[in-house]
Structure formats: structure tokens, C-alpha cells
Enzyme design. Sequence first.
Site, mmCIF file in Angstrom:
data_model
loop_
_atom_site.group_PDB
_atom_site.id
_atom_site.type_symbol
_atom_site.label_atom_id
_atom_site.label_comp_id
_atom_site.label_asym_id
_atom_site.label_seq_id
_atom_site.Cartn_x
_atom_site.Cartn_y
_atom_site.Cartn_z
ATOM 1 N N LYS A 1 0.755 -1.492 0.018
ATOM 2 C CA LYS A 1 0.141 0.008 -0.021
ATOM 3 C C LYS A 1 0.879 1.444 -0.017
ATOM 4 C CE LYS A 1 -4.453 -1.789 1.504
ATOM 5 N NZ LYS A 1 -4.002 -3.032 2.221
ATOM 6 N N GLU B 1 -9.910 5.842 4.569
ATOM 7 C CA GLU B 1 -10.405 4.732 5.497
ATOM 8 C C GLU B 1 -9.320 3.596 5.814
ATOM 9 O OE1 GLU B 1 -10.956 5.362 2.452
ATOM 10 O OE2 GLU B 1 -10.008 3.406 1.781
ATOM 11 N N SER C 1 1.454 -9.872 -1.166
ATOM 12 C CA SER C 1 1.007 -8.349 -1.109
ATOM 13 C C SER C 1 1.417 -7.603 0.433
ATOM 14 C CB SER C 1 -0.483 -8.107 -1.038
ATOM 15 O OG SER C 1 -1.176 -9.140 -0.229
#
Length: 406
Positions: free
Chosen positions: A102, A124, A389
Site C-alpha cells: 500500500k 479509511e 502483498s
Amino acid sequence: MIYNNIDFDTYFKHYPDGEGYYGKYGGAYVSPELKKAMADINEAYFTICKSSKFISELRRIRKDFQGRPTPISHLERLSESLGNGVQLYVKREDLNHTGAHKLNHCMGEALLAKFMGKKKVIAETGAGQHGVALATAAAYFGLECDIYMGAVDIKKQAPNVARMKILGANVVEVTHGLATLKEAVDAAFDAYIKEYKDAIYCIGSVLGPHPFPMMVRDFQSVIGVEAREQFLQMTGELPDAVVACVGGGSNAMGIFSGFLNDPVDIYGVEPLGRGEKLGDHAASLKYGTEGVMHGFNSIMLKDENGEPAPVYSVASGLDYPSSGPEHAFLHDLGRVKYDVVDDEETIDAFFKLSRMEGIIPAIESSHAVAYAMKLAKQMGKGSILINLSGRGDKDMDYVIENFGIR
Ligand SMILES: *Cc1c(COP(=O)(O)O)cnc(C)c1O
């Protein structure tokens, strides 16, 4: 490569179109006020993504701060245990600073915020990974940071909540509805509508109104660019298959984008959770239907009133009732196959990768590992590249408490 009448050689020039559509999916279904904010973001993005100063600054940050390029690891022991010669490889996004993919889009979004003269970033978070990544980016660039998070997730992800607070972010607890990711998205949107002059909304995946699905994909495409080159260098060939888990779909779009124009089978893995009953899973592409939520048209899980359905997954980062519009498009085209694994298979893969390779994966990423192990059995030969990930430190207490040590 032409596939189903789409020329993937020029795919990124045409998708999305000027209005943010991938076929019939995408768009910007928002109030006129927000539409203006989105248009401003779009314009700023188009300016800076062509600016050599922005590109070289992002490159420098990725190398000196994030620790890119992340390596590819060959899973020799796990591959051998499958017993049929198929070789598994993982792209190590778990080794990205903050422990997941991310940060790739958060550093880009925060750099964009700086460029636009904003003082604050709003977002969020589900598993807390997006919140941590954005809080990290905000600290790096000296921006204020408000993170909206469901009360259920705050309990489940205590270490990430602590990290966000230490990084100086303001964590806002969301208690309505099921108090998970979907409600947190609603609350963050509401806050942004009130604050959009000074703030920028940084969505955590390839979701939301245009231009976010495109921007986040572009920022994440570094995974696919690196992985393709590294895999060729390592093995002299392309992988036969690429596998990634799909929540909103950002890590998947990141790695898929590098291989869409290649003769490579691509698989997106959704969480089947406890089973096929609505409410027991979050497999929107497999079981959902077309609909608009959170400002974009895609495939989503609906309840009997046509509203976003309650969803469940053992992985907080995957429990979202829709997926990015580009995934819906690639799904309908058949270029990417979307399939599911359940909680049990996922936890089994979590322990297998830990025990056989010394890599503790995030539960989200364990879905991709579990699917690749099943796929390897069907394939019988060849190679599979899995996008790992994120790392599983955030999940260890939860796994031990709920599943014990296996
Ligand atoms: C958030 C998260 C995901 C799911 O998000 P996508 O946008 O689908 O990639 C997957 N894995 C990890 C480790 C995450 O933190």
C-alpha cells in the site's frame, strides 16, 4: 496481444476513457461538489504524472525510503512439496517499508497532495495497512492525517492502530453498521465532503470515483514492471501464471498490469470465507452483480434491497462488498480469471509458507498462496508467480487465538 477484441498493446492508452470508464464500469457517481474535487485531482494528476520532477522524486522515494525494488523469491521447498515439478515464486511486497504494497500508492497520493497545496490527507482503513501506509506518507511529507476505521477492525488490528498513533495520525473510530471497512469508507467520504478545500481523500485501493482507480493502478504498476523484468532475469522466461488476492484489487492490478499483454494466465483470488452463503464471504466478482456504490459502477454483492451486502473474510483487508471497476472489466473480458479460496485453505497456506520458507504472510496474501498451491496441482508443470502483498506480523495474535499453532 489481442484478446477478446481488445488490443493489450495499447490497452493503457484507452482504459480508462476520459470519463473514467473501463467498458461500462468505473465513472464518478458523486455529488456535483465532489465531482469538482475529483476533476481537480484528475487535472493535477495529469499534470504531475508527465512532470519529470514528480517522476524522479517518486523514483528516489521508492528506492531510498521504501526499499524498492522488492525481490522475487523462489519457493524451493514449498514447490518441491507439491511433488509435480511446478515452481512457485513470490514477489516480496511484504518487504516494502510498512510491510505491504500500500505504500506504493500512498507515497504517490501524498506527493500529489503536496503538489496541490493540501494540508491534510483523509482515508479509511480495513486491516490498518492503508492507514499505516498513509500515516507514514503523511509523516514523511509533513501532512496532517485523519484515518477512519471500523470499531471491529480497531480491536482486531491493535498493533496497526498503535503504529498509526505513533506516526502522528488521528484514528477516528466508526461504530455504525457492522463497523468494518464499508462503514469506514462511508465515514471518510462524509468527512472529505466537509473538508475538501484543505484536504485530499486518499483511497486505499483501485476503488472509488474516477480518477482513483486509474491513479492507484498507475502507482501500483511498479510491482508489475519490476516483477516482469526480475522474473525474466531469474528464469529466462515469463511465468505461466500470475496470482494475486483481490480485496479492492490494488496489489492485483499492480502485478497484473505488467503481464496483461503477455501470454500469461492471470488469476485474481477472492475470499470465500466460511462458504457460499451471502454474508459468509466477500467474493464480489464471483457472486455479485452490476451496481453503483462508493462513487463507481462495478460488480458488487447486494442484499435484498439492492444495498451493499454484509460481507465476511478472515482477512480484514479483503472484506469489501465490491472490487475495482477495472477488475469487473477484465472479469467480463475473460482476460483475468477470478476464483476463490476459503478461510481453512488460507490458514493452511499461512502456516505452510511460514514453516517451509520462513516467510510469515499476511492473511490477505495467504489467499493467493493457497490458490497457487491448488493451481499448481492442476497445472502439472510450469511456473507460478504469486504477489505476496504483505507480511503477517499484524495477523499473528489473531491466527493463534482463533486457529492455534498448526
Ligand atoms: C489491503 C491489503 C490487501 C487488499 O487490498 P487490495 O487493494 O485488494 O490489494 C491485500 N493484502 C494486504 C497485505 C493488504 O494490506
